[in-house]
Write a protein that holds these residues in place. Structure first.
Motif, short mmCIF file in Angstrom:
data_model
loop_
_atom_site.label_atom_id
_atom_site.label_comp_id
_atom_site.label_asym_id
_atom_site.label_seq_id
_atom_site.Cartn_x
_atom_site.Cartn_y
_atom_site.Cartn_z
N ALA A 1 75.36 54.90 26.34
CA ALA A 1 74.57 55.84 27.14
C ALA A 1 73.43 55.12 27.84
O ALA A 1 73.20 55.30 29.05
CB ALA A 1 74.03 56.95 26.25
N PHE A 2 72.70 54.29 27.10
CA PHE A 2 71.58 53.57 27.70
C PHE A 2 72.07 52.61 28.78
O PHE A 2 71.51 52.56 29.88
CB PHE A 2 70.83 52.78 26.62
N ALA A 3 73.13 51.84 28.47
CA ALA A 3 73.61 50.84 29.42
C ALA A 3 74.15 51.47 30.69
O ALA A 3 73.92 50.96 31.79
CB ALA A 3 74.69 49.98 28.75
N SER A 4 74.87 52.58 30.56
CA SER A 4 75.43 53.23 31.75
C SER A 4 74.33 53.78 32.65
O SER A 4 74.39 53.64 33.88
CB SER A 4 76.40 54.34 31.35
N ILE A 5 73.30 54.39 32.05
CA ILE A 5 72.18 54.90 32.84
C ILE A 5 71.41 53.74 33.47
O ILE A 5 71.05 53.78 34.66
CB ILE A 5 71.25 55.76 31.95
N ALA A 6 71.14 52.70 32.67
CA ALA A 6 70.40 51.55 33.19
C ALA A 6 71.15 50.87 34.33
O ALA A 6 70.56 50.46 35.33
CB ALA A 6 70.15 50.54 32.06
N MET A 7 72.48 50.79 34.20
CA MET A 7 73.27 50.15 35.26
C MET A 7 73.23 50.98 36.54
O MET A 7 73.07 50.43 37.64
CB MET A 7 74.71 49.98 34.77
N ALA A 8 73.35 52.30 36.41
CA ALA A 8 73.29 53.16 37.59
C ALA A 8 71.93 53.07 38.27
O ALA A 8 71.83 52.96 39.50
CB ALA A 8 73.59 54.61 37.18
N VAL A 9 70.87 53.11 37.47
CA VAL A 9 69.51 52.99 38.03
C VAL A 9 69.33 51.63 38.69
O VAL A 9 68.75 51.52 39.78
CB VAL A 9 68.46 53.21 36.91
N ALA A 10 69.84 50.58 38.05
CA ALA A 10 69.69 49.22 38.58
C ALA A 10 70.37 49.08 39.94
O ALA A 10 69.80 48.53 40.88
CB ALA A 10 70.26 48.21 37.59
N ILE A 11 71.59 49.59 40.05
CA ILE A 11 72.32 49.48 41.31
C ILE A 11 71.64 50.29 42.41
O ILE A 11 71.48 49.82 43.54
CB ILE A 11 73.78 49.93 41.12
#
Length: 420
Positions: free
Chosen positions: A207-217
């Protein structure tokens, strides 16, 4: 509507990228042989693998080629937003088609899907959607998908370096990663498989990684320089943390994989005058020394033998070097055609093998005729998936990228587009 070409290859394309296509074609064939040998050539495999790990050879060649091409595609346009647009439409359509086909075969009982250790459907789906599943504690639906997790990590790191204006330091980054790999072996740094998943739980990490990746992109693609830097650092930090603390391959090997990709980038910079050949050569020597030293120090393990890995790695580097040396020579059309469909070959062959293993079973003795027949069925199938899945995806990606660039131009120069 005119059908897309089966294997598009203009003379300019052949002269500029033909050697890279040839390398991809060779790597794809070797990886397919590695996996199909379980089914059709078990005796040869038992003798060959301890001496030459064909799987590691193929993927190292792929990673060197990716390192050479991917950062150049970002820097040529200088826009993170269009980079992600083109990458998403390049990688995901075929990935989605293959995963869907495998799930359909699994639900109908034709093939047996992998065990996910009690992970829920949503968890597995989200992990795979990030393409970082192998670094998030979720086994890949297809074994070959683990390499795409490292490929996606490389994308995130490339964008991170670009946003903080350190992208020209490819040789130094490559050496640093390889040195860290060697130091991890020397220090005996052996973390449990998926250590972060075990610490915080697979679900929360995904959950954290998917949100962080979306925010990062999204942030790295924004117009604000501050947001771009934040997004780049967030994505790069996420990728590096997952490789360091949650990989399923040994820590040193995960770092070597990243070092190899950045070595490919360093070679590209030297060829295009952005750095010197001396820097690239020194980086190559240090990366090779650290990688071989790490493999030797790690010792024989369950997933590879020391000799087999080292021979495969050295041959992969030599293969890339031979391709680079002969890059201005004409490449046979067969190899460039194989390189063009190499992504299809890489992703489609495990599905076909899964069907064969579930229906016909694996051979106990070598059968060269069946091995050849497998390739004879696979390659035409991959021509079709390339034509009807990959090519439309690339076309959509280029169209989306053009629209994004046009919108950015209108926002930067509204007066010049007032009468449009």
């Amino acid at each position: 509507m005119e059908s897309p070409p089966l294997v598009p290859a203009s003379p300019t394309h052949l002269s500029r990228l033909g050697w890279l296509d040839a390398l991809r074609g060779i790597a794809a064939l070797v990886v397919v042989f590695d996996h199909s040998s379980y089914t059709f050539m078990p005796e040869l495999r038992r003798e060959l693998m301890p001496e030459f790990n064909t799987s590691r050879y193929g993927i190292m060649v792929f990673f060197l080629v990716s390192g050479y091409i991917i950062p150049a595609s970002l820097e040529r346009r200088g826009c993170v937003r269009t980079f992600w647009a083109r990458r998403i439409f390049r990688v995901y359509p075929l990935w989605a088609a293959v995963v869907s086909a495998l799930l359909a075969l699994g639900f109908t009982g034709i093939v047996e899907l992998r065990d996910f250790g009690g992970q829920g459907v949503v968890t597995v789906a989200v992990a795979h959607a990030t393409m970082l599943q192998e670094l998030l504690g979720t086994p890949s639906l297809l074994l070959v998908l683990w390499t795409l997790s490292y490929e996606m990590s490389f994308y995130l790191l490339v964008v991170a370096l670009f946003t903080v204006r350190l992208h020209q330091r490819s040789a130094a980054v490559s050496v640093a990663l390889a040195g860290l790999a060697a130091m991890s072996v020397a220090a005996g740094a052996v973390l449990p498989v998926s250590a972060l998943s075990g610490l915080v739980g697979t679900g929360p990490l995904i959950a954290f990684a998917s949100i962080a990746m979306a925010v990062a992109i999204c942030c790295a693609s924004a117009g604000s320089s501050g947001l771009r830097v934040f997004g780049g650092v967030l994505g790069g930090g996420l990728a590096l943390a997952l490789v360091l603390f949650n990989g399923t391959v040994p820590l040193w090997e995960g770092l070597v994989i990243l070092a190899v990709m950045f070595l490919g980038t360093a070679v590209h910079r030297a060829e295009n005058g952005q750095s010197t050949w001396h820097d690239a050569a020194v980086a190559a020597a240090l990366v090779v020394a650290c990688a071989v030293g790490s493999a030797y120090g790690f010792g024989d393990g369950d997933h590879f033998t020391r000799r087999g890995w080292i021979v495969a790695f050295l041959l992969a580097v030599l293969t890339f070097g031979a391709g680079l040396w002969s890059r201005r020579r004409r490449v046979t059309r067969v190899l460039t055609a194989l390189g063009t469909i190499s992504y299809s070959v890489y992703l489609v062959h495990p599905v076909l093998l899964a069907v064969i293993d579930s229906t016909m079973g694996r051979r106990r003795q070598d059968s060269l005729a069946l091995e050849v027949a497998f390739f004879a069925v696979l390659l035409p199938l991959c021509l079709l998936t390339h034509r009807w899945v990959e090519v439309p995806g690339r076309t959509w990606g280029r169209g989306w990228a053009r629209r994004l660039r046009s919108r950015d131009e209108r926002q930067r120069h509204p007066a010049s587009h007032a009468g449009a």
